[in-house]
Write an enzyme that holds these catalytic residues in place. Structure first.
Site, PDB file in Angstrom:
ATOM      1  N   HIS A  69      19.942  33.007  28.963  1.00  0.00           N
ATOM      2  CA  HIS A  69      19.386  31.772  28.433  1.00  0.00           C
ATOM      3  C   HIS A  69      18.278  31.258  29.507  1.00  0.00           C
ATOM      4  CE1 HIS A  69      23.520  29.867  27.052  1.00  0.00           C
ATOM      5  NE2 HIS A  69      23.021  30.959  26.366  1.00  0.00           N
TER       6      HIS A  69
ATOM      7  N   SER B   7      21.013  33.434  21.737  1.00  0.00           N
ATOM      8  CA  SER B   7      20.703  32.142  22.317  1.00  0.00           C
ATOM      9  C   SER B   7      19.668  32.276  23.394  1.00  0.00           C
ATOM     10  CB  SER B   7      21.798  31.583  23.350  1.00  0.00           C
ATOM     11  OG  SER B   7      22.409  32.844  23.997  1.00  0.00           O
TER      12      SER B   7
END
Length: 304
Positions: free
Chosen positions: A161, A110
């Protein structure tokens, strides 16, 4: 490079399933991000963790997002820049997670995927009145929604992230879409692309290949050694002498554990009480270091 990256993720997923599943110990064995192990020298985890996933749904959603964003980035920036952004954003996300969530185990692509989104967003801000601007602005809901989900659920490593996103945005201001016109820029991009490939290969080789790997062994090995030495010491305290086989069959997981095994050998040969004290002191010192290194995890594994 999009499809090779997806295949690489799938290979790691199959290896995870085949080698014991999605337990903490197995993920750590295969290269999950974990601060204490990275701090002890296993720098490869900062990269390898972006190819690992925690379960099939984790892999599915990340692969879907990677495919959708990856083909856009490859189509606009080219395969070299796609791979550079993917690797560098993944590393940046892992590094920020290492700093912020030092003792949290992390896996997943991610951070690198957020880097691709950040690249498109920054490119949209940089190249206004173009289709890239409209595409970049269209990425904003994806970024905001997923960051919000990450801040809502503590189990999600949002530091990865954010780190990946910031790296992607930074690269978006530096990299131009398509073919670079300036010769020095083309040369620099080729060098960086080659460096990323070499770094991935070096990380995987030095982590997994026998003779090159210096990584720590699995938690099962650490716990098994701990429990067997503890049983040997209990046997000695009970007035019995452990068998030589019990000592020789020990599998030390690290250098300090090998010293403990050697001290036990000398104790069996000499029967010296002072030697036993050395064994106990070395064992307690090693145990204390292990509990500090794997804080919270060893207890969990022992209680299963």
């Amino acid at each position: 490079m999009l499809y090779p990256v997806i295949v690489f993720n799938l290979v790691f997923f199959v290896a995870t399933v085949a080698s014991g599943g999605f337990t903490l110990s197995n993920l750590l064995r295969l290269g999950a991000k974990y601060g204490p192990l990275i701090a002890s020298g296993e720098w490869q985890r900062l990269l390898i963790c972006i190819f690992l996933h925690g379960n099939i749904w984790h892999l599915f959603f990340n692969t879907y997002a990677l495919f959708q964003l990856g083909r856009l980035v490859e189509g606009i920036y080219g395969y070299r820049k796609f791979f550079m952004v993917y690797v560098l954003s993944g590393l940046s996300g892992s590094f920020l997670s290492y700093l912020v969530n030092f003792r949290q185990i992390g896996v997943g692509a991610s951070g690198a995927i957020f880097g691709l989104a950040g690249l498109l967003f920054a490119g949209g801000l940089k190249y206004r009145n173009t289709s890239l601007h409209r595409l970049g602005m269209g990425i904003l809901p994806f970024i905001f929604i997923n960051l919000l989900i990450g801040f809502t659920f503590p189990a999600i490593d949002n530091a990865a992230h954010v780190g990946g996103l910031l790296a992607g945005m930074g690269l978006g201001w530096v990299l131009a879409p398509g073919f670079s016109v300036l010769p020095w820029k083309r040369w620099g991009e080729r060098v960086l692309y080659g460096a990323c490939i070499v770094f991935v290969a070096l990380s995987v080789a030095t982590f997994f290949l026998p003779g090159l790997s210096q990584r720590a062994v699995s938690l099962e090995s650490v716990i098994a050694f701990h429990n067997r030495v503890r049983d040997i010491l209990v046997t000695i305290e009970g007035g019995k002498v452990p068998s030589r086989y019990a000592v020789e069959s020990l599998h030390p997981p690290d250098r300090e554990a090998r010293k403990i095994k050697e001290l036990l050998r000398r104790f069996l040969e000499e029967g010296n009480g002072e030697r036993l004290e050395e064994v106990e002191e070395a064992f307690l010192r090693w145990r204390r270091d292990i509990l500090r290194k794997y804080e919270g995890i060893v207890f969990e594994r022992e209680s299963e």
